[in-house]
Design a protein around this motif. Structure first.
Motif, short mmCIF file in Angstrom:
data_model
loop_
_atom_site.label_atom_id
_atom_site.label_comp_id
_atom_site.label_asym_id
_atom_site.label_seq_id
_atom_site.Cartn_x
_atom_site.Cartn_y
_atom_site.Cartn_z
N MET A 1 -0.23 22.98 -11.11
CA MET A 1 0.55 22.60 -12.73
C MET A 1 0.80 20.97 -13.24
SD MET A 1 2.51 25.07 -15.35
CE MET A 1 3.82 24.19 -14.90
N THR A 2 -0.13 20.74 -13.65
CA THR A 2 0.44 18.93 -14.46
C THR A 2 0.82 19.45 -16.05
OG1 THR A 2 -2.17 19.06 -15.15
CG2 THR A 2 -1.51 18.26 -13.43
N LEU A 3 1.76 18.41 -16.43
CA LEU A 3 2.16 18.28 -17.89
C LEU A 3 1.03 18.69 -19.52
CD1 LEU A 3 4.39 15.30 -17.40
CD2 LEU A 3 5.45 17.55 -17.23
N THR A 4 -0.25 18.39 -17.98
CA THR A 4 -1.36 18.21 -19.55
C THR A 4 -1.72 20.07 -19.63
OG1 THR A 4 -3.50 17.82 -17.98
CG2 THR A 4 -2.26 15.87 -19.51
N SER A 5 -1.16 20.57 -18.18
CA SER A 5 -2.37 22.22 -18.61
C SER A 5 -0.97 22.94 -19.70
CB SER A 5 -1.75 22.93 -17.39
OG SER A 5 -0.27 22.66 -16.88
N ALA A 6 -1.43 24.15 -19.74
CA ALA A 6 -0.85 24.91 -20.76
C ALA A 6 -1.10 26.54 -20.58
CB ALA A 6 -2.09 25.30 -22.21
N ALA A 7 0.34 26.54 -19.67
CA ALA A 7 0.55 27.44 -19.69
C ALA A 7 1.36 28.05 -19.92
CB ALA A 7 1.96 27.01 -17.54
N LYS A 8 1.41 29.64 -19.79
CA LYS A 8 1.58 30.85 -20.51
C LYS A 8 2.41 31.60 -20.29
CE LYS A 8 0.51 28.78 -24.62
NZ LYS A 8 -0.04 28.02 -24.34
N ALA A 79 21.98 51.83 -8.62
CA ALA A 79 21.54 52.85 -8.92
C ALA A 79 20.18 53.25 -10.48
CB ALA A 79 22.34 53.77 -9.63
N ALA A 80 20.76 51.84 -11.13
CA ALA A 80 19.86 51.72 -12.66
C ALA A 80 19.33 50.08 -12.74
CB ALA A 80 20.60 52.69 -13.70
N PRO A 81 18.33 49.49 -11.87
CA PRO A 81 18.40 48.52 -11.91
C PRO A 81 17.68 48.05 -13.71
CG PRO A 81 16.89 48.74 -10.30
CD PRO A 81 18.01 50.02 -10.66
N ALA A 82 17.56 46.81 -13.76
CA ALA A 82 16.81 46.36 -14.29
C ALA A 82 15.56 46.62 -14.10
CB ALA A 82 18.04 45.20 -15.50
N ILE A 83 14.37 46.39 -14.58
CA ILE A 83 12.72 46.82 -14.31
C ILE A 83 11.78 45.61 -15.16
CG2 ILE A 83 10.74 47.54 -13.34
CD1 ILE A 83 12.43 49.55 -12.84
N VAL A 84 12.12 44.54 -14.68
CA VAL A 84 11.90 42.94 -15.53
C VAL A 84 10.13 42.58 -14.70
CG1 VAL A 84 11.82 40.63 -16.53
CG2 VAL A 84 13.22 41.98 -15.90
N GLU A 85 9.22 42.52 -16.26
CA GLU A 85 7.57 42.47 -15.43
C GLU A 85 6.78 41.54 -15.87
OE1 GLU A 85 4.18 45.73 -16.41
OE2 GLU A 85 3.88 44.61 -17.78
N TYR A 86 6.70 40.82 -14.96
CA TYR A 86 6.40 38.97 -15.94
C TYR A 86 5.21 38.48 -14.91
CZ TYR A 86 7.79 37.98 -11.34
OH TYR A 86 9.08 37.24 -9.87
N ILE A 87 4.45 37.39 -15.78
CA ILE A 87 2.89 37.15 -14.86
C ILE A 87 2.71 35.33 -16.01
CG2 ILE A 87 1.97 38.09 -16.96
CD1 ILE A 87 -0.94 37.39 -14.24
N VAL A 88 2.54 34.78 -15.16
CA VAL A 88 2.41 33.33 -15.72
C VAL A 88 1.09 33.12 -15.22
CG1 VAL A 88 3.05 31.25 -15.46
CG2 VAL A 88 4.67 32.40 -14.73
N PHE A 89 0.37 32.84 -17.05
CA PHE A 89 -0.83 32.17 -16.73
C PHE A 89 -0.89 30.87 -17.17
CE2 PHE A 89 -0.23 36.15 -18.49
CZ PHE A 89 -1.65 36.57 -18.23
N PHE A 90 -1.70 29.86 -16.42
CA PHE A 90 -1.65 28.76 -16.42
C PHE A 90 -3.13 28.15 -15.97
CE2 PHE A 90 -0.16 28.80 -11.96
CZ PHE A 90 -1.43 28.63 -11.28
N ASP A 91 -3.83 26.99 -16.73
CA ASP A 91 -5.20 26.02 -15.86
C ASP A 91 -5.36 25.01 -14.62
OD1 ASP A 91 -3.80 24.44 -17.83
OD2 ASP A 91 -5.56 24.45 -19.35
#
Length: 91
Positions: A1-8, A79-91
């Motif tokens: 990823m570069t400084l000019t990319s548009a990651a979300k 016994a009851a962990p926090a579940i976090v869903e995530y993904i990175v989109f980049f060009d």
């Protein structure tokens, strides 16, 4: 990823109980015990909270100072962990 990319980044808190939340911030997660606050001297910055079943998409550019996205559940156990869903989109 570069400084000019548009990651979300997409983040969702998978939790039916909407009274529970995650604090989401930017900072250095690999420092052992990262902190999330709005202090200019702390290694991270608090972005906000995600309550159960909420999600967000944010722009992101990983840098040396604030390159990590950190999340902290207000309630989580083995016994009851926090579940976090995530993904990175980049060009």
């Amino acid at each position: 990823m570069t400084l000019t990319s548009a990651a979300k980044v997409y983040i969702k808190y998978i939790e039916a109980d909407t009274s529970k939340y995650l604090t989401v911030g930017f900072g250095t997660a690999g420092a052992g015990t990262p902190t999330v606050n709005n202090s200019t001297t702390a290694p991270s910055f608090e972005l906000g909270r995600l309550y159960g079943e909420e999600w967000m998409i944010i722009p992101w550019s990983g840098t040396a100072d604030t390159g990590d996205i950190v999340v902290y559940p207000n309630v989580a156990t083995v016994a009851a962990p926090a579940i976090v869903e995530y993904i990175v989109f980049f060009d």
